[in-house]
Design a protein around this motif. Structure first.
Motif, PDB file in Angstrom:
ATOM      1  N   THR A 179       1.801  -2.792 -14.397  1.00  0.00           N
ATOM      2  CA  THR A 179       0.534  -2.990 -15.099  1.00  0.00           C
ATOM      3  C   THR A 179      -0.468  -1.940 -14.676  1.00  0.00           C
ATOM      4  OG1 THR A 179      -0.235  -4.482 -13.392  1.00  0.00           O
ATOM      5  CG2 THR A 179       0.884  -5.476 -15.266  1.00  0.00           C
ATOM      6  N   GLY A 180      -1.099  -1.324 -15.645  1.00  0.00           N
ATOM      7  CA  GLY A 180      -2.169  -0.380 -15.365  1.00  0.00           C
ATOM      8  C   GLY A 180      -1.695   0.920 -14.752  1.00  0.00           C
ATOM      9  N   HIS A 181      -2.622   1.643 -14.205  1.00  0.00           N
ATOM     10  CA  HIS A 181      -2.379   2.933 -13.573  1.00  0.00           C
ATOM     11  C   HIS A 181      -1.949   2.712 -12.121  1.00  0.00           C
ATOM     12  CE1 HIS A 181      -3.231   6.974 -12.057  1.00  0.00           C
ATOM     13  NE2 HIS A 181      -3.066   7.352 -13.318  1.00  0.00           N
ATOM     14  N   PRO A 182      -1.099   3.589 -11.555  1.00  0.00           N
ATOM     15  CA  PRO A 182      -0.703   3.419 -10.155  1.00  0.00           C
ATOM     16  C   PRO A 182      -1.883   3.400  -9.189  1.00  0.00           C
ATOM     17  CG  PRO A 182       0.700   5.048 -11.209  1.00  0.00           C
ATOM     18  CD  PRO A 182      -0.377   4.678 -12.198  1.00  0.00           C
ATOM     19  N   THR A 200       8.296  11.432  -7.836  1.00  0.00           N
ATOM     20  CA  THR A 200       8.845  11.554  -9.182  1.00  0.00           C
ATOM     21  C   THR A 200      10.285  11.070  -9.156  1.00  0.00           C
ATOM     22  OG1 THR A 200       9.592  13.813  -8.753  1.00  0.00           O
ATOM     23  CG2 THR A 200       7.411  13.566  -9.747  1.00  0.00           C
ATOM     24  N   GLY A 201      10.878  10.937 -10.333  1.00  0.00           N
ATOM     25  CA  GLY A 201      12.296  10.603 -10.443  1.00  0.00           C
ATOM     26  C   GLY A 201      12.610   9.177 -10.031  1.00  0.00           C
ATOM     27  N   ALA A 202      13.787   8.999  -9.446  1.00  0.00           N
ATOM     28  CA  ALA A 202      14.259   7.662  -9.056  1.00  0.00           C
ATOM     29  C   ALA A 202      13.359   6.989  -8.014  1.00  0.00           C
ATOM     30  CB  ALA A 202      15.697   7.744  -8.561  1.00  0.00           C
ATOM     31  N   PRO A 203      12.872   7.710  -6.964  1.00  0.00           N
ATOM     32  CA  PRO A 203      11.960   7.043  -6.018  1.00  0.00           C
ATOM     33  C   PRO A 203      10.676   6.543  -6.689  1.00  0.00           C
ATOM     34  CG  PRO A 203      12.785   9.067  -5.064  1.00  0.00           C
ATOM     35  CD  PRO A 203      13.230   9.057  -6.494  1.00  0.00           C
ATOM     36  N   TYR A 204      10.148   7.317  -7.649  1.00  0.00           N
ATOM     37  CA  TYR A 204       8.954   6.886  -8.384  1.00  0.00           C
ATOM     38  C   TYR A 204       9.245   5.614  -9.177  1.00  0.00           C
ATOM     39  CZ  TYR A 204       5.649   6.708 -12.255  1.00  0.00           C
ATOM     40  OH  TYR A 204       4.743   6.282 -13.181  1.00  0.00           O
ATOM     41  N   GLU A 205      10.368   5.604  -9.885  1.00  0.00           N
ATOM     42  CA  GLU A 205      10.717   4.428 -10.685  1.00  0.00           C
ATOM     43  C   GLU A 205      10.888   3.198  -9.806  1.00  0.00           C
ATOM     44  OE1 GLU A 205      10.606   4.076 -13.889  1.00  0.00           O
ATOM     45  OE2 GLU A 205      10.060   6.175 -14.132  1.00  0.00           O
ATOM     46  N   ARG A 206      11.526   3.360  -8.646  1.00  0.00           N
ATOM     47  CA  ARG A 206      11.719   2.231  -7.730  1.00  0.00           C
ATOM     48  C   ARG A 206      10.366   1.724  -7.223  1.00  0.00           C
ATOM     49  NH1 ARG A 206      15.578   4.211  -4.390  1.00  0.00           N
ATOM     50  NH2 ARG A 206      14.031   5.162  -3.042  1.00  0.00           N
ATOM     51  N   ALA A 207       9.464   2.638  -6.859  1.00  0.00           N
ATOM     52  CA  ALA A 207       8.143   2.226  -6.381  1.00  0.00           C
ATOM     53  C   ALA A 207       7.361   1.528  -7.484  1.00  0.00           C
ATOM     54  CB  ALA A 207       7.365   3.427  -5.857  1.00  0.00           C
ATOM     55  N   ARG A 264       8.561  -0.112 -10.005  1.00  0.00           N
ATOM     56  CA  ARG A 264       9.178  -1.406 -10.266  1.00  0.00           C
ATOM     57  C   ARG A 264       8.750  -2.425  -9.202  1.00  0.00           C
ATOM     58  NH1 ARG A 264      13.890   0.411 -10.685  1.00  0.00           N
ATOM     59  NH2 ARG A 264      14.615   0.041  -8.573  1.00  0.00           N
ATOM     60  N   LEU A 265       8.679  -1.992  -7.946  1.00  0.00           N
ATOM     61  CA  LEU A 265       8.317  -2.905  -6.865  1.00  0.00           C
ATOM     62  C   LEU A 265       6.832  -3.215  -6.820  1.00  0.00           C
ATOM     63  CD1 LEU A 265      10.635  -1.514  -4.061  1.00  0.00           C
ATOM     64  CD2 LEU A 265      10.858  -3.684  -5.253  1.00  0.00           C
ATOM     65  N   VAL A 266       5.995  -2.243  -7.194  1.00  0.00           N
ATOM     66  CA  VAL A 266       4.547  -2.455  -7.122  1.00  0.00           C
ATOM     67  C   VAL A 266       4.004  -3.066  -8.415  1.00  0.00           C
ATOM     68  CG1 VAL A 266       3.607  -0.259  -7.937  1.00  0.00           C
ATOM     69  CG2 VAL A 266       2.529  -1.419  -6.041  1.00  0.00           C
ATOM     70  N   HIS A 269       0.838  -1.201   0.000  1.00  0.00           N
ATOM     71  CA  HIS A 269       0.000   0.000   0.000  1.00  0.00           C
ATOM     72  C   HIS A 269       0.876   1.256   0.000  1.00  0.00           C
ATOM     73  CE1 HIS A 269      -3.810   2.044   0.454  1.00  0.00           C
ATOM     74  NE2 HIS A 269      -3.346   2.716   1.497  1.00  0.00           N
ATOM     75  N   GLY A 270       1.931   1.245   0.796  1.00  0.00           N
ATOM     76  CA  GLY A 270       2.856   2.373   0.814  1.00  0.00           C
ATOM     77  C   GLY A 270       3.561   2.562  -0.518  1.00  0.00           C
ATOM     78  N   LEU A 271       3.914   1.457  -1.170  1.00  0.00           N
ATOM     79  CA  LEU A 271       4.533   1.554  -2.495  1.00  0.00           C
ATOM     80  C   LEU A 271       3.552   2.117  -3.515  1.00  0.00           C
ATOM     81  CD1 LEU A 271       6.552  -1.765  -2.626  1.00  0.00           C
ATOM     82  CD2 LEU A 271       7.485   0.548  -2.725  1.00  0.00           C
ATOM     83  N   GLY A 272       2.297   1.706  -3.421  1.00  0.00           N
ATOM     84  CA  GLY A 272       1.281   2.259  -4.319  1.00  0.00           C
ATOM     85  C   GLY A 272       1.119   3.749  -4.117  1.00  0.00           C
ATOM     86  N   PHE A 273       1.144   4.186  -2.868  1.00  0.00           N
ATOM     87  CA  PHE A 273       1.042   5.611  -2.573  1.00  0.00           C
ATOM     88  C   PHE A 273       2.272   6.350  -3.094  1.00  0.00           C
ATOM     89  CE2 PHE A 273       1.482   9.343   0.207  1.00  0.00           C
ATOM     90  CZ  PHE A 273       0.254   9.936  -0.027  1.00  0.00           C
ATOM     91  N   ALA A 274       3.460   5.760  -2.918  1.00  0.00           N
ATOM     92  CA  ALA A 274       4.689   6.390  -3.421  1.00  0.00           C
ATOM     93  C   ALA A 274       4.660   6.509  -4.937  1.00  0.00           C
ATOM     94  CB  ALA A 274       5.911   5.588  -2.967  1.00  0.00           C
ATOM     95  N   ALA A 275       4.120   5.497  -5.604  1.00  0.00           N
ATOM     96  CA  ALA A 275       4.028   5.558  -7.069  1.00  0.00           C
ATOM     97  C   ALA A 275       3.073   6.666  -7.515  1.00  0.00           C
ATOM     98  CB  ALA A 275       3.574   4.210  -7.626  1.00  0.00           C
ATOM     99  N   LEU A 276       2.105   6.993  -6.687  1.00  0.00           N
ATOM    100  CA  LEU A 276       1.177   8.080  -7.016  1.00  0.00           C
ATOM    101  C   LEU A 276       1.791   9.462  -6.768  1.00  0.00           C
ATOM    102  CD1 LEU A 276      -2.174   6.786  -5.512  1.00  0.00           C
ATOM    103  CD2 LEU A 276      -1.652   7.138  -7.911  1.00  0.00           C
TER     104      LEU A 276
END
Length: 148
Positions: free
Chosen positions: A76-79, A62-69, A71-73, A52-59
């Protein structure tokens, strides 16, 4: 060190929620849950919190933290899909655990309900309004540090 303390504390809280859920599911909420099932449930709930935290981070990031989130979450589809799915599961877990308890143990005394219902009717609308305002005010992605 402070970041490590916050991370350890967060994992401890997530694992303790899982342990509490395991105790509720066994039907003995006043005794600690034991055994491999309790450990498995605690780890599963902690993993669900992390997803859930990774999904929130993906939302939000930006940048490297977004890409990492992302990749982990998963890509597929929208964050929002991952965030909504884990949110629905987190909302469903307490209902599932509560249904495992006997009905007499879940029912409140009528005098308690007479106090709680009016209080909830007064407190809930401002809480929902503040939460909606918070989501609206912080709806944009985080592009840099902000301490205000």
């Amino acid at each position: 060190r402070c970041d490590a303390a916050v991370a350890c504390g967060s994992w401890a809280v997530a694992l303790s929620w899982g342990w509490l859920l395991a105790a509720l599911l066994t039907g003995r909420p006043y005794t600690p849950a034991t055994g491999p099932a309790a450990v498995l449930i605690a780890l599963a709930v902690a993993a669900l919190f992390a997803a859930h935290g990774l999904g929130f981070a993906a939302l939000r990031l930006t940048g490297a933290p977004y890409e990492r989130a992302r990749r982990l979450v998963g890509r597929t589809g929208h964050p929002w899909q991952s965030f909504a799915l884990t949110g629905a599961l987190l909302a469903w877990l307490p209902l599932w655990a509560g249904s495992a308890l006997p009905l007499a143990g879940r029912a409140a005394d009528p005098a308690t309900l007479a106090l709680l219902v009016p209080a909830l009717l007064v407190v809930t609308p401002p809480l929902v309004a503040v939460q909606a305002w918070t989501w609206y005010a912080f709806r944009h992605r985080v592009t840099g540090p902000s301490y205000l």
